[in-house]
Design a protein around this motif. Structure first.
Motif, PDB file in Angstrom:
ATOM      1  N   THR A 194       4.267   3.438   0.369  1.00 33.58           N
ATOM      2  CA  THR A 194       3.380   3.416   1.307  1.00 33.58           C
ATOM      3  C   THR A 194       4.296   3.586   2.570  1.00 33.58           C
ATOM      4  OG1 THR A 194       1.819   2.197   0.392  1.00 33.58           O
ATOM      5  CG2 THR A 194       1.821   2.245   2.941  1.00 33.58           C
ATOM      6  N   GLY A 250      -3.146   9.668   2.641  1.00 35.50           N
ATOM      7  CA  GLY A 250      -2.912   9.068   3.923  1.00 35.50           C
ATOM      8  C   GLY A 250      -3.904   9.467   4.957  1.00 35.50           C
ATOM      9  N   PHE A 285      -3.807   4.415   0.065  1.00 31.53           N
ATOM     10  CA  PHE A 285      -4.545   5.241   0.528  1.00 31.53           C
ATOM     11  C   PHE A 285      -5.206   5.988  -0.489  1.00 31.53           C
ATOM     12  CE2 PHE A 285      -1.878   4.634   4.138  1.00 31.53           C
ATOM     13  CZ  PHE A 285      -2.660   4.405   5.223  1.00 31.53           C
ATOM     14  N   ASP A 340      -4.410   0.236   6.116  1.00 33.38           N
ATOM     15  CA  ASP A 340      -4.589   0.733   4.876  1.00 33.38           C
ATOM     16  C   ASP A 340      -5.676  -0.361   4.244  1.00 33.38           C
ATOM     17  OD1 ASP A 340      -2.759  -0.864   3.300  1.00 33.38           O
ATOM     18  OD2 ASP A 340      -1.364   0.293   4.343  1.00 33.38           O
TER      19      ASP A 340
END
Length: 350
Positions: A25, A55, A104, A251
């Protein structure tokens, strides 16, 4: 060529499980002059979709703001692609402290008017005349400096679960709300105090530092790379950690543990807790803090009314939602009256 997602979140989740690969991430931003954001958006989508990047990315004439999940074995290819874009060559990448392969589940590259909603007239000041960037060591020194005022540039639901020692945490819903509030409260210290700002990854402080210099603040500093980079440096260099609690992230994780201290409370029972959830009633989707006991008792909902709706057959729930709009703007991310233990600090408190 398709320049949009064709898989649902559940389908993508199943593919991630099936692949069995670790993902990273990552977040980054860059202010730049982009002549045609739509063409640049399409360029990013085509290349990143091939690399299985997922994302949320915002592209505007003023630059790019990205929060991503990249397969670890595609990271070098991803970095090569970034370096092939002149204004992104060597851009600092903030790699998450806590990794989650499902941070994501879709690739969304959107063209926006701005990469951060700040409500400012950028033509009225020079956004390149920003404040002094400081690393974790210097930031720790400034926190203890009696001539420095440390300000959290994030929103109330972010600072509620974690913030730096001695920091002022404005009780605001948006970044734009904080800009005028901070200027008004600190107007008598434009000459004699050091204004020291921080945020999640640095992007909000980047614009704010130029804005406050334009407004007459003489000594303006910002934490380079934000809380994410600060934490990396603290752990790598074994510095004292002056951050308390969790860092809110945008997220599916909703937070990264920075220190063991829990400084927030469950919004339903008041017990120590710093876990953000969304109400399971899709017509509500309120963001709030809920402990495991309340989650079981309330069926992951924020109120008895939502619990009753969530228990209905799905088709009945859809009928009730029909023609109605619910968003986090309406519910103010945790300010709902149904939350008995939601703290309501002063508008400008530390």
């Amino acid at each position: 060529m398709q320049l949009y997602n064709t898989l649902s979140a559940k389908e993508r989740e199943a593919l991630i499980d099936q692949a069995g690969k670790d993902r990273l991430t990552i977040s980054f931003y860059k202010y730049a002059h982009i002549g045609n954001p739509q063409i640049f958006r399409n360029h990013l989508f085509i290349h990143w979709d091939e690399l299985e990047v997922l994302g949320r990315i915002y592209v505007a004439k003023e630059g790019v703001n990205a929060q991503l999940s990249v397969p670890a074995d595609n990271f070098k290819a991803f970095k090569r692609h970034l370096d092939s874009i002149s204004f992104l060559k060597g851009v600092r990448l903030n790699i998450a402290i806590e990794q989650d392969n499902k941070s994501f589940l879709k690739l969304k590259v959107k063209v926006r008017r701005k990469i951060v909603a700040d409500g400012l007239d950028d033509g009225s000041f020079d956004v390149t005349k920003k404040g002094v960037h400081v690393d974790a060591l210097k930031f720790n020194e400034l926190i203890e400096d009696p001539n420095a005022i440390v300000v959290d540039m994030r929103n109330h639901y972010e600072s509620e679960i974690g913030h730096f020692q001695n920091a002022i945490t404005p009780d605001v819903d948006t970044f734009r709300d904080s800009l005028d509030l901070i200027e008004e409260q600190l107007k008598d210290h434009k000459e004699d105090k050091k204004l020291v700002m921080y945020c999640t990854g640095g992007i909000r402080c980047e614009k704010a530092s130029a804005y406050y210099k334009h407004k007459g603040f003489k000594q303006v500093y910002q934490l380079e790379g934000g809380i994410i980079e600060y934490t990396r440096q603290v752990r790598e260099k074994k510095l004292e950690n002056k951050f308390r609690g969790k860092n809110f992230v945008f997220d599916h994780r909703r937070g990264e543990r920075i220190s063991d201290e829990v400084i927030a409370s469950c919004h339903q029972c008041g017990k120590p807790c710093d876990t953000h959830v969304n109400c399971a009633n899709e017509a509500c989707h309120l963001l709030f803090i809920q402990c495991e006991d309340c989650a079981r008792e309330m069926d992951n909902c924020c109120s008895d009314n939502c619990k009753e709706i969530h228990a209905l057959p799905y088709e009945e729930q859809k009928k009730l939602r029909q023609g109605k709009e619910a968003s986090n703007k309406i519910f103010k991310k945790g300010r709902s009256e149904v939350l008995k233990f939601k703290k309501s600090p002063e508008a400008f408190s530390s």
